[in-house]
Design an enzyme around this catalytic site. Structure first.
Site, PDB file in Angstrom:
ATOM      1  N   ARG A 137       0.797  -1.201   0.000  1.00  0.00           N
ATOM      2  CA  ARG A 137       0.000   0.000   0.000  1.00  0.00           C
ATOM      3  C   ARG A 137       0.838   1.262   0.000  1.00  0.00           C
ATOM      4  O   ARG A 137       1.935   1.277   0.566  1.00  0.00           O
ATOM      5  CB  ARG A 137      -0.950  -0.014   1.197  1.00  0.00           C
ATOM      6  CG  ARG A 137      -2.192  -0.839   0.836  1.00  0.00           C
ATOM      7  CD  ARG A 137      -2.907  -1.479   1.933  1.00  0.00           C
ATOM      8  NE  ARG A 137      -2.157  -1.555   3.123  1.00  0.00           N
ATOM      9  CZ  ARG A 137      -2.616  -1.130   4.267  1.00  0.00           C
ATOM     10  NH1 ARG A 137      -3.796  -0.586   4.351  1.00  0.00           N
ATOM     11  NH2 ARG A 137      -1.879  -1.284   5.331  1.00  0.00           N
ATOM     12  N   SER A 143       7.597  -5.478   6.857  1.00  0.00           N
ATOM     13  CA  SER A 143       7.321  -6.452   7.914  1.00  0.00           C
ATOM     14  C   SER A 143       8.032  -7.786   7.691  1.00  0.00           C
ATOM     15  O   SER A 143       7.401  -8.829   7.523  1.00  0.00           O
ATOM     16  CB  SER A 143       5.813  -6.660   8.045  1.00  0.00           C
ATOM     17  OG  SER A 143       5.206  -5.421   8.274  1.00  0.00           O
ATOM     18  N   ASP A 179       5.635  -3.502  11.340  1.00  0.00           N
ATOM     19  CA  ASP A 179       4.216  -3.127  11.440  1.00  0.00           C
ATOM     20  C   ASP A 179       3.742  -2.896  12.884  1.00  0.00           C
ATOM     21  O   ASP A 179       2.901  -2.032  13.136  1.00  0.00           O
ATOM     22  CB  ASP A 179       3.295  -4.139  10.728  1.00  0.00           C
ATOM     23  CG  ASP A 179       3.554  -5.579  11.120  1.00  0.00           C
ATOM     24  OD1 ASP A 179       4.479  -5.829  11.908  1.00  0.00           O
ATOM     25  OD2 ASP A 179       2.821  -6.463  10.635  1.00  0.00           O
TER      26      ASP A 179
END
Ligand code: ADP
Ligand code: MG
Length: 506
Positions: free
Chosen positions: A108, A174, A227
């Site tokens: 994203r 992550s 994250d």
């Protein structure tokens, strides 16, 4: 004629007796089989037992392991990774910040506008899948793809791509990284579906920075974060009492705010704030106090990472459904209550946690959702109601244990930082002497947010372990999309305009 009648009567009587004996025999056998199945359930319940006493042992073990992981490199299964994040967003951040979130199948791009005071954030977000061939190809291709997407996104937002003012970018990555500063770190290994060989051991933010330059983007990778750290940042932005963040989704992990003088393995670590976020990588936590079953042992042995991520394998969404599948398989092998053993029951991960949760939360009197899932997912038709109830019970035992262990993990963190009302790990003072400060924990992940039973069991256990007096000072806040938005916030709080690199190793 009379003889014949008698003969027929006797014959009928013998046949009736034989049928009766068959029925009784079958009943006895089926009762025995049912008993065996109930035995399997009982054994499961016993080996999954999480009494408050046992949970408190897990709490202590977690706090002790945290200490050990902070004392020396490799001192514990808990990696306790330094993040170099030495301040958390306060709400005073101002400006436009970007973030990239790479960690799973989707990636994203985000843009957040901050007005200088706490407000509901409404980031622009664009999500897209990473083409499969890029996950196993060359690192340059992956980062070029990411940079191109960012380039398009910036242009669309009417922000000049090449403006003379450098734009600050937060990068959530992550995968396990050994950080060397807040904005740099080396990839330890790929996980999930990624396997780009030339990237392992390389500097991650540097690779992105070079790709940005190739695309002519005037942007700076201000922070490189995990994250959980993003979740803590967003949690802290909304609630300044937030001290820890926990993710319970496909996997599970946590991070928290630690005093630098407690990070013994990094002697002489100085930050202006006196603290730093530590990424625990708590999925790999292990303790002999964890209630372990034969199903856990098999699951671990058959996994690609045996002897690793033990805590995660009892708690997170990737595994819960598979533990339940293993129990149903055992019951099916030991009896015929599920009919002939379905071959689907032998397929690893055939039962996803979402399907398991749907069975667990089936509140129809006839458990029709359970029947449907057994039929559609596991290819087991016509399961009697009694056996369907048993399946619900299995789901309950497995989820309850998971949620209660997650709660114990959270209290372990609180204990380590002296927020559990016991006066810290060294103890001493009685609970009544402690003035408990309001303490918030940010939580993210679908298991917690989408699975009501999981969430309720977790809360219940928190209250049991802490006691009502302490528990009312502890709040759990759900953050939404901390991994992305939190990274943008950290880019703001660590931006070059806002702070110099103020971490020193002396
Ligand atoms: P990720 O951890 O991959 O970033 P999520 O936090 O959404 O993503 O977690 C996804 C995991 O949560 C899935 O693996 C699934 O097992 C579990 N999950 C998703 N929805 C539910 C649900 N309604 N009930 C139980 N588990 C769920
Ligand atoms: Mg996630």
């Amino acid at each position: 004629m009379g003889k014949v009648v008698l003969g027929v009567t006797v014959g009928v009587a013998v046949a009736a007796c034989a049928v009766a004996a068959l029925v009784v025999g079958r009943r006895v056998r089926s009762r025995k089989k049912w008993k065996r199945v109930v035995g399997v359930l009982k054994e499961l319940e016993e080996s999954c037992e999480t009494t408050v006493g046992r949970l408190r042992q897990v709490v202590d073990a977690m706090a002790v392991e945290m200490h050990a992981g902070l004392a020396s490199e490799g001192g514990s299964k808990l990696k306790m990774l330094l993040t170099f994040v030495d301040n958390l967003p306060s709400g005073s951040e101002k400006g436009i910040f970007y973030a990239l979130d790479l960690g799973g199948t989707n990636f994203r791009v985000l843009r957040v506008e901050l007005g200088g005071q706490r407000s509901d954030l409404d980031p622009d977000v664009e999500q897209q899948p990473i083409p499969e061939q890029l996950m196993t190809g060359r690192s340059e291709d992956l980062f070029d793809f990411i940079a191109s997407s960012l380039h398009r996104f910036v242009e669309k937002g009417n922000d000049s791509v090449q403006s003379s003012i450098v734009k600050e970018l937060g990068f959530t990555f992550s995968f396990p990284v050994k950080q060397t500063s807040v904005s740099s770190g080396v990839l330890i290994k790929w996980t999930k579906a990624f396997a780009i060989k030339d990237m392992v051991g390389k500097e991650v933010a540097g690779a992105l920075q070079q790709a940005l330059a190739r695309k002519g983007l005037n942007m700076r990778v201000a922070v490189l974060v995990n994250d959980t750290v993003g979740t803590l940042a967003l949690g802290h932005y909304h609630d300044a009492d937030t001290v820890a963040a926990v993710i319970i989704g496909t996997g599970t992990n946590a991070c928290y705010w630690e005093r630098t003088d407690a990070i013994i393995k990094c002697q002489g670590l100085l930050t202006t704030s006196g603290g730093m976020v530590v990424n625990m990588e708590w999925g790999s936590f292990w303790s002999s106090h964890l209630p372990r079953t034969s199903y856990d042992i098999d699951l671990d042995a058959e996994s690609p990472n045996p002897n690793d991520q033990g805590f995660e394998k009892m708690i997170s969404g990737m595994y819960l459904g598979d533990i339940v599948r293993r129990v149903i398989l055992r019951m099916s092998e030991e009896s015929d209550i599920f009919g002939p053993v379905s071959s689907r029951l032998y397929v690893p991960f055939a039962l996803r946690t979402t399907a398991m949760a749907a069975m667990h939360e089936d509140d129809s009197p006839e458990l029709m959702e359970v029947a449907r899932i057994l039929q559609d997912v596991l290819d087991i038709p016509d399961v009697p109601l009694k056996a369907r109830k048993l399946v619900v019970k299995i789901c309950d035992v497995v989820t309850r244990r998971a949620a209660r262990l997650a709660a114990a993990g959270i209290v372990g963190i609180l204990k380590k930082i002296g927020r559990d009302g016991s006066g810290g790990i060294t103890g001493g003072r009685s609970r009544n002497d402690i003035k408990m400060r309001r303490t918030a924990v940010a939580v993210e992940g679908s298991l917690y947010t989408q699975y009501t039973m999981f969430r309720e069991y977790l809360h219940e256990a928190l209250h049991e372990i802490l006691g009502e007096d302490i528990a009312r000072h502890v709040v759990i806040n759900v953050t939404e999309d901390g991994s992305g938005t939190g990274a943008a916030l950290l880019a703001a709080s660590h931006s070059s305009s806002g702070s110099v690199d103020n971490i020193q190793l002396v």
